[in-house]
Design a protein around this motif. Sequence first.
Motif, short mmCIF file in Angstrom:
data_model
loop_
_atom_site.label_atom_id
_atom_site.label_comp_id
_atom_site.label_asym_id
_atom_site.label_seq_id
_atom_site.Cartn_x
_atom_site.Cartn_y
_atom_site.Cartn_z
N MET A 1 2.44 3.62 -3.31
CA MET A 1 2.92 4.35 -2.12
C MET A 1 2.18 5.66 -1.93
O MET A 1 1.92 6.08 -0.79
N SER A 2 1.82 6.29 -3.02
CA SER A 2 1.14 7.59 -2.93
C SER A 2 -0.30 7.48 -2.42
O SER A 2 -0.95 8.50 -2.17
N ASP A 3 -0.79 6.25 -2.27
CA ASP A 3 -2.15 6.07 -1.74
C ASP A 3 -2.21 6.18 -0.22
O ASP A 3 -3.30 6.22 0.37
N ALA A 4 -1.07 6.20 0.43
CA ALA A 4 -1.04 6.32 1.88
C ALA A 4 -1.67 7.64 2.31
O ALA A 4 -1.18 8.72 1.94
N GLY B 1 -13.05 7.51 9.71
CA GLY B 1 -11.85 7.51 8.91
C GLY B 1 -11.04 6.23 9.04
O GLY B 1 -11.06 5.55 10.07
N THR B 2 -10.32 5.90 7.98
CA THR B 2 -9.40 4.77 7.98
C THR B 2 -8.07 5.25 7.43
O THR B 2 -8.01 5.81 6.33
N LYS B 3 -7.06 5.04 8.22
CA LYS B 3 -5.71 5.42 7.77
C LYS B 3 -5.12 4.26 6.98
O LYS B 3 -5.02 3.14 7.50
N LEU B 4 -4.74 4.53 5.75
CA LEU B 4 -4.14 3.51 4.91
C LEU B 4 -2.63 3.69 4.88
O LEU B 4 -2.13 4.77 4.55
N SER B 5 -1.93 2.65 5.24
CA SER B 5 -0.47 2.63 5.13
C SER B 5 -0.09 1.66 4.02
O SER B 5 -0.68 0.58 3.91
N VAL B 6 0.90 2.03 3.22
CA VAL B 6 1.37 1.17 2.14
C VAL B 6 2.83 0.81 2.42
O VAL B 6 3.69 1.70 2.55
N VAL C 1 -6.31 -3.06 -2.21
CA VAL C 1 -6.77 -2.17 -1.14
C VAL C 1 -8.27 -2.37 -0.97
O VAL C 1 -9.02 -2.32 -1.96
N LEU C 2 -8.69 -2.61 0.26
CA LEU C 2 -10.12 -2.73 0.57
C LEU C 2 -10.39 -1.96 1.85
O LEU C 2 -9.90 -2.31 2.91
N LEU C 3 -11.16 -0.90 1.73
CA LEU C 3 -11.56 -0.10 2.89
C LEU C 3 -13.08 -0.21 3.01
O LEU C 3 -13.81 0.06 2.06
N ARG C 4 -13.52 -0.59 4.21
CA ARG C 4 -14.93 -0.92 4.39
C ARG C 4 -15.75 0.23 4.92
O ARG C 4 -15.29 1.00 5.78
N CYS C 5 -16.96 0.33 4.40
CA CYS C 5 -17.89 1.37 4.84
C CYS C 5 -19.31 0.80 4.81
O CYS C 5 -19.74 0.26 3.79
N ASN C 6 -19.98 0.91 5.93
CA ASN C 6 -21.40 0.57 6.00
C ASN C 6 -22.18 1.80 6.43
O ASN C 6 -21.71 2.59 7.24
N TYR C 7 -23.35 1.93 5.90
CA TYR C 7 -24.14 3.10 6.18
C TYR C 7 -25.50 2.72 6.75
O TYR C 7 -25.97 1.58 6.60
N VAL D 1 -5.46 0.43 8.21
CA VAL D 1 -5.26 -0.70 7.31
C VAL D 1 -3.88 -0.58 6.68
O VAL D 1 -3.51 0.50 6.21
N SER D 2 -3.14 -1.68 6.70
CA SER D 2 -1.82 -1.72 6.07
C SER D 2 -1.83 -2.72 4.94
O SER D 2 -2.32 -3.85 5.11
N VAL D 3 -1.29 -2.32 3.80
CA VAL D 3 -1.17 -3.23 2.67
C VAL D 3 0.22 -3.08 2.08
O VAL D 3 0.88 -2.05 2.23
N SER D 4 0.65 -4.10 1.39
CA SER D 4 1.92 -4.03 0.68
C SER D 4 1.72 -3.33 -0.66
O SER D 4 0.63 -3.38 -1.25
N GLU D 5 2.75 -2.67 -1.11
CA GLU D 5 2.69 -2.02 -2.42
C GLU D 5 2.35 -3.07 -3.48
O GLU D 5 2.95 -4.15 -3.52
#
Lengths: 116, 117
Positions: free
Chosen positions: A83-86, A109-114, A19-25, A11-15
């Motif tokens: 930026m530090s959330d990457a 896992g989900t890699k977050l890029s900012v 941020v939304l990271l999805r998880c289903n269980y 997932v890429s977001v602008s600074e």
Amino acid sequence: AQSVTQLGSHVSVSEGALVLLRCNYSSSVPPYLFWYVQYPNQGLQLLLKYTSAATLVKGINGFEAEFKKSETSFHLTKPSAHMSDAAEYFCAVNYNSGAGSYQLTFGKGTKLSVIP
Amino acid sequence: GAVVSQHPSRVICKSGTSVKIECRSLDFQATTMFWYRQFPKQSLMLMATSNEGSKATYEQGVEKDKFLINHASLTLSTLTVTSAHPEDSSFYICSARDRDRVRLEQYFGPGTRLTVT
């Protein structure tokens, strides 16, 4: 059996953006749910956890997640990305593997890029 | 509180040799410790669960004679990779569960990067 599905491996977001990271269980019993963050070449750090108390859980670094039983979801959000959330983010479910022994099952896992 | 350390953080060894990785809970007692393996860009895969004073429980497909686990005390577990080969190169992470917080989170060590040449 318990399982965790994280939608989106990257997932890429602008600074400053949401941020939304999805998880289903999948769990046959009320689960304990966790979000962990991993920075390169480091171990896992707990962001937050759901343990059947409040459905909206606040964690460290401004992150929060909402447990929605009807949707079997536990999405992670942060109003404004820094930026530090990457990093790599893992959702996990804790389940009883037998005889009172509890184990964690991780999502992929989900890699977050900012983006600055 | 709830700090887990691992030693070494990085190790390079030659094929055929054995490597020992230590996992310590620094400020709590851990009746249960877990060993995970993580390949690049992948999730953590549980290798084995160790309980203090008893034999480790290995996950399916993990060779117990190759990955020797010892949990001799409430604060120390060791993973020995015997006769290491290049395919054993990976990031190994341990975690520990606080004896007094059985159902809740595991505390993770910083990981050990093993490279077998």
